[in-house]
Design a protein around this motif. Sequence first.
Motif, PDB file in Angstrom:
ATOM      1  N   THR A 279       0.990  71.067  74.610  1.00 43.33           N
ATOM      2  CA  THR A 279      -0.395  71.717  74.983  1.00 43.33           C
ATOM      3  C   THR A 279      -0.756  72.944  73.811  1.00 43.33           C
ATOM      4  O   THR A 279       0.300  73.061  73.005  1.00 43.33           O
ATOM      5  CB  THR A 279      -0.502  72.296  76.192  1.00 43.33           C
ATOM      6  OG1 THR A 279       0.783  73.246  76.174  1.00 43.33           O
ATOM      7  CG2 THR A 279      -0.277  71.625  77.370  1.00 43.33           C
ATOM      8  N   GLY A 280      -1.992  73.582  73.913  1.00 37.94           N
ATOM      9  CA  GLY A 280      -2.232  74.565  72.977  1.00 37.94           C
ATOM     10  C   GLY A 280      -2.452  74.032  71.551  1.00 37.94           C
ATOM     11  O   GLY A 280      -3.380  72.991  71.507  1.00 37.94           O
TER      12      GLY A 280
ATOM     13  N   GLY B 138       0.364  79.232  57.711  1.00 32.63           N
ATOM     14  CA  GLY B 138       0.210  80.644  57.878  1.00 32.63           C
ATOM     15  C   GLY B 138      -0.885  81.024  58.116  1.00 32.63           C
ATOM     16  O   GLY B 138      -1.201  81.866  58.925  1.00 32.63           O
TER      17      GLY B 138
ATOM     18  N   VAL C   6      -1.200  76.432  55.206  1.00 38.19           N
ATOM     19  CA  VAL C   6      -2.187  76.226  56.174  1.00 38.19           C
ATOM     20  C   VAL C   6      -1.751  76.496  57.710  1.00 38.19           C
ATOM     21  O   VAL C   6      -2.253  77.247  58.313  1.00 38.19           O
ATOM     22  CB  VAL C   6      -2.474  74.418  56.280  1.00 38.19           C
ATOM     23  CG1 VAL C   6      -3.224  74.087  57.483  1.00 38.19           C
ATOM     24  CG2 VAL C   6      -2.777  74.095  54.916  1.00 38.19           C
TER      25      VAL C   6
ATOM     26  N   LEU D  60      -3.394  79.396  59.820  1.00 39.61           N
ATOM     27  CA  LEU D  60      -3.879  79.049  61.033  1.00 39.61           C
ATOM     28  C   LEU D  60      -3.007  79.827  61.946  1.00 39.61           C
ATOM     29  O   LEU D  60      -3.223  79.940  63.189  1.00 39.61           O
ATOM     30  CB  LEU D  60      -3.909  77.416  61.285  1.00 39.61           C
ATOM     31  CG  LEU D  60      -5.127  76.934  60.589  1.00 39.61           C
ATOM     32  CD1 LEU D  60      -4.808  75.362  60.665  1.00 39.61           C
ATOM     33  CD2 LEU D  60      -6.457  77.309  61.222  1.00 39.61           C
ATOM     34  N   ASP D  61      -1.862  80.519  61.574  1.00 34.31           N
ATOM     35  CA  ASP D  61      -1.142  81.248  62.613  1.00 34.31           C
ATOM     36  C   ASP D  61      -0.595  80.269  63.503  1.00 34.31           C
ATOM     37  O   ASP D  61      -0.983  80.446  64.762  1.00 34.31           O
ATOM     38  CB  ASP D  61      -1.737  82.339  63.169  1.00 34.31           C
ATOM     39  CG  ASP D  61      -0.774  83.305  63.904  1.00 34.31           C
ATOM     40  OD1 ASP D  61       0.341  83.296  63.758  1.00 34.31           O
ATOM     41  OD2 ASP D  61      -1.616  84.130  64.692  1.00 34.31           O
ATOM     42  N   LEU D  62      -0.113  79.080  63.160  1.00 31.12           N
ATOM     43  CA  LEU D  62       0.713  78.213  64.155  1.00 31.12           C
ATOM     44  C   LEU D  62       2.131  78.478  64.474  1.00 31.12           C
ATOM     45  O   LEU D  62       2.698  78.687  63.691  1.00 31.12           O
ATOM     46  CB  LEU D  62       0.466  76.879  63.634  1.00 31.12           C
ATOM     47  CG  LEU D  62      -1.067  76.323  63.143  1.00 31.12           C
ATOM     48  CD1 LEU D  62      -1.135  75.047  62.765  1.00 31.12           C
ATOM     49  CD2 LEU D  62      -1.742  76.138  65.109  1.00 31.12           C
ATOM     50  N   ASP D  63       2.660  78.141  65.519  1.00 35.19           N
ATOM     51  CA  ASP D  63       4.042  78.188  65.747  1.00 35.19           C
ATOM     52  C   ASP D  63       4.729  76.815  65.848  1.00 35.19           C
ATOM     53  O   ASP D  63       5.891  77.151  66.430  1.00 35.19           O
ATOM     54  CB  ASP D  63       4.290  79.240  66.877  1.00 35.19           C
ATOM     55  CG  ASP D  63       3.608  78.625  68.376  1.00 35.19           C
ATOM     56  OD1 ASP D  63       3.169  77.582  68.364  1.00 35.19           O
ATOM     57  OD2 ASP D  63       4.130  79.405  69.296  1.00 35.19           O
ATOM     58  N   ARG D  64       3.908  75.737  66.059  1.00 37.66           N
ATOM     59  CA  ARG D  64       4.526  74.520  65.915  1.00 37.66           C
ATOM     60  C   ARG D  64       3.966  73.437  64.927  1.00 37.66           C
ATOM     61  O   ARG D  64       2.742  73.247  64.668  1.00 37.66           O
ATOM     62  CB  ARG D  64       4.301  73.922  67.278  1.00 37.66           C
ATOM     63  CG  ARG D  64       5.629  74.002  68.168  1.00 37.66           C
ATOM     64  CD  ARG D  64       5.450  73.351  69.502  1.00 37.66           C
ATOM     65  NE  ARG D  64       4.097  73.983  69.886  1.00 37.66           N
ATOM     66  CZ  ARG D  64       3.409  73.205  70.960  1.00 37.66           C
ATOM     67  NH1 ARG D  64       4.011  72.408  71.537  1.00 37.66           N
ATOM     68  NH2 ARG D  64       1.998  73.682  71.358  1.00 37.66           N
TER      69      ARG D  64
ATOM     70  N   ARG E 157       8.298  76.605  64.612  1.00 37.76           N
ATOM     71  CA  ARG E 157       9.158  75.332  65.017  1.00 37.76           C
ATOM     72  C   ARG E 157       8.667  74.247  64.567  1.00 37.76           C
ATOM     73  O   ARG E 157       7.511  73.877  64.298  1.00 37.76           O
ATOM     74  CB  ARG E 157       9.497  75.207  66.635  1.00 37.76           C
ATOM     75  CG  ARG E 157       9.949  76.536  67.301  1.00 37.76           C
ATOM     76  CD  ARG E 157      10.302  76.082  68.748  1.00 37.76           C
ATOM     77  NE  ARG E 157       9.245  75.374  69.466  1.00 37.76           N
ATOM     78  CZ  ARG E 157       8.347  75.919  70.095  1.00 37.76           C
ATOM     79  NH1 ARG E 157       8.225  77.025  70.007  1.00 37.76           N
ATOM     80  NH2 ARG E 157       7.484  75.163  70.740  1.00 37.76           N
TER      81      ARG E 157
ATOM     82  N   LEU F   5      -4.662  68.348  63.186  1.00 37.30           N
ATOM     83  CA  LEU F   5      -4.717  69.724  63.792  1.00 37.30           C
ATOM     84  C   LEU F   5      -5.357  69.841  65.330  1.00 37.30           C
ATOM     85  O   LEU F   5      -6.385  69.187  65.606  1.00 37.30           O
ATOM     86  CB  LEU F   5      -5.524  70.683  62.860  1.00 37.30           C
ATOM     87  CG  LEU F   5      -5.240  70.948  61.665  1.00 37.30           C
ATOM     88  CD1 LEU F   5      -6.272  71.549  60.749  1.00 37.30           C
ATOM     89  CD2 LEU F   5      -3.949  72.056  61.508  1.00 37.30           C
TER      90      LEU F   5
ATOM     91  N   LEU G  91      -6.056  72.288  67.938  1.00 43.66           N
ATOM     92  CA  LEU G  91      -6.213  73.907  67.946  1.00 43.66           C
ATOM     93  C   LEU G  91      -6.752  74.265  69.550  1.00 43.66           C
ATOM     94  O   LEU G  91      -7.910  73.672  69.883  1.00 43.66           O
ATOM     95  CB  LEU G  91      -7.152  74.319  66.946  1.00 43.66           C
ATOM     96  CG  LEU G  91      -6.801  74.085  65.424  1.00 43.66           C
ATOM     97  CD1 LEU G  91      -7.852  74.742  64.486  1.00 43.66           C
ATOM     98  CD2 LEU G  91      -5.409  74.662  65.307  1.00 43.66           C
TER      99      LEU G  91
END
Lengths: 398, 398
Positions: free
Chosen positions: B207-208, B325, B323, B327-331, B365, B223, B225
């Motif tokens: 999710t997310g 960075g 990309v 988009l500030d993604l954590d996965r 991650r 992507l 989002l």
Amino acid sequence: MRRDSWQGTNLPKVSGYNRAVVLDAIRGHDGISRVELADRTGLTAQTMSNIVRGLIGDGLVTEDGHAPSTGGKRRSRLRLVADSQHAVGLHLDHERLTGVLLDLSGSPLRRSERAIPPDSSSSTVIRALNRMFTQLVRSSGTDRLLGVGLAVPSALDSSRRGLAYGSWAGVPLADLVQDRLGVPVVMDGDGIAAAVGEHWSGGEHRTGSFLYVHLGSRVGIGLVLDDQVHRGTSGNAGEIAHVPGAGGRECVCGRRGCLDAYCSMSAVVADWRASANGTGPASAETVHAEYDQLRRAASDGDALAVKTLRQAASRLGQALAPVVGVLDLDRVVLGGPALRHVDEHIRPRVAKALDAYRSSPGGCRVESGLVGDDAGAVGAAALVLDQAHAPRLAPLPG
Amino acid sequence: MRRDSWQGTNLPKVSGYNRAVVLDAIRGHDGISRVELADRTGLTAQTMSNIVRGLIGDGLVTEDGHAPSTGGKRRSRLRLVADSQHAVGLHLDHERLTGVLLDLSGSPLRRSERAIPPDSSSSTVIRALNRMFTQLVRSSGTDRLLGVGLAVPSALDSSRRGLAYGSWAGVPLADLVQDRLGVPVVMDGDGIAAAVGEHWSGGEHRTGSFLYVHLGSRVGIGLVLDDQVHRGTSGNAGEIAHVPGAGGRECVCGRRGCLDAYCSMSAVVADWRASANGTGPASAETVHAEYDQLRRAASDGDALAVKTLRQAASRLGQALAPVVGVLDLDRVVLGGPALRHVDEHIRPRVAKALDAYRSSPGGCRVESGLVGDDAGAVGAAALVLDQAHAPRLAPLPG
């Protein structure tokens, strides 16, 4: 954002959404009639009529004049009461503080600017923010303040109420400012804030998706994707200043090759100094003044000044290219104080760098922002208006 | 996407949205009770009850057994009727065609794979697609086919029904396949399709927001989002194969330094050959077989094979970093056939490259996909299920 389940919707959520849709349409189409509104939004005449009555009752909308009619009774025109609500935006940049008071239409009614000594403590800056806020509110005499937005030139910490790096790391800046001012304070990075401001003020010219580049003392980015600002997992989407690219120049962050080491205001000034007369980097106190000299020289056709700006612009374009390509965007908008008077030198180089990297069909236009120099402060105020009034692709989870 | 105005919403849109929300919750929580459903989705018992009745009437949901109750009458459990609807997914990759038949839960019921000779004409490939489709449908005996999804290893043209580049440019592939098969065909790049498949099948684990990297004969990205797949202005979001990075190696596209020149299956095989025995690039016919040799060698601990994969993985991570960075993604999720048996060599290097570039707080991650090797084909089928049943952050602008 994580969700456990999607949330269903219900009548109160729907009616809040429809109200925002109607207000947005009236804001974007001054003098629109109810019939045109129903046509544009797809709402029934009855729903529309109820919503408009509510907006008029709340003082956000008024009717005056009459639109031409194709027959029968004349249509009254609906207009935003721009003066019905205000928001203050404060942009904290390195060595500079800018503030604006916006009305509901997104127009600045007051502005203020002052220098901040380098290495000021957070309490000094909070006092300065408070003085600027008080002055903006007093001079306008507003008693319709929705809130205050704060734009900062840095990544946010995990609480999203303070800065992640630098001497203020660990200081809950937004909370301290909120306590001091006595009004609700929302905070974002200046790239995100400026993008929200451009989206809020730009009307039909700024719908859909675009990447906004805020050129202040540093480069910050804001992403508007399908009319929603994208904040990312930690609220730091758009932090590109310390994403490394080609080149090994040392950066203030301790790493090498960061965009900031080539494209920040002080880096550009240092490059110009180096190429012009071989002297070292500008001091923090004089960087804004020296950048003004640089831009005047470039406007006067000084070859070295123009070359310096173009080099920085090319590097900026190269850093943007993979992001623009992977997001498949067709518009990049440049804004902020560092662009003033020199966008003719910067814009084409950014566009050229983007074209060179393009990996899918269709080009990407590079445009100058509609908001202008105060994009950070206007954007900060727009955070407040956006939160209160923008239609969301709701019903949102949660 | 451009809009003229936001569209208001109304009861039919709302009820379609709520139905999708309920189906999604039942799909994600096998055996959920009506009370738990109402709790999770925030819908009233009455609304919930009506929606569930409709879903049972349409055969998508059934009730069986009884959940433990805290007292009073026992609660019946709701379950998805996975077999009530099917979708076929076809993944066209270089020299390889893979097909699956998915049920409504996202589980593959049938799969099929075959080689395609290099430089096949589009009509040859369309015949092969038709044979595979017919075989999947016949062998399963399904009469509940929702549609067909097609995933392609290329940017789409402006019609979004054909490929932008290569010998097939100008061929309206999706339309021709649709005519041949006699069922509706939706099409996306394989990165986007695989991301949709991972989102559809991954439940609460997906999710997310996340960035999905599909490692097939080329690298494609998708992507997701805030639970929406991002397709971009021309439908080509995620096209990273020809975004240039550091290095000047010549690419098949005619430019230099593209990711594809270092990370495509054939580039990795060529690197391995070069380091192992100095021979030239693999032929198109043998690239899959040689990559299989490479991965077996790496699994057996062959140092050169491991080094070759790690180098490609590092470069991939470097290309993803800006990309991720911005988009500030954590996965980041890795999947696709090129990952099989070698993810222990690839995943850590991608993660390391992302960490080195991180410009905002919080890490990212890197996980292996839940769908597996057939991510492209499963994703293609999921495009159909997603279009039919996924809740949107609706009401969408019309």
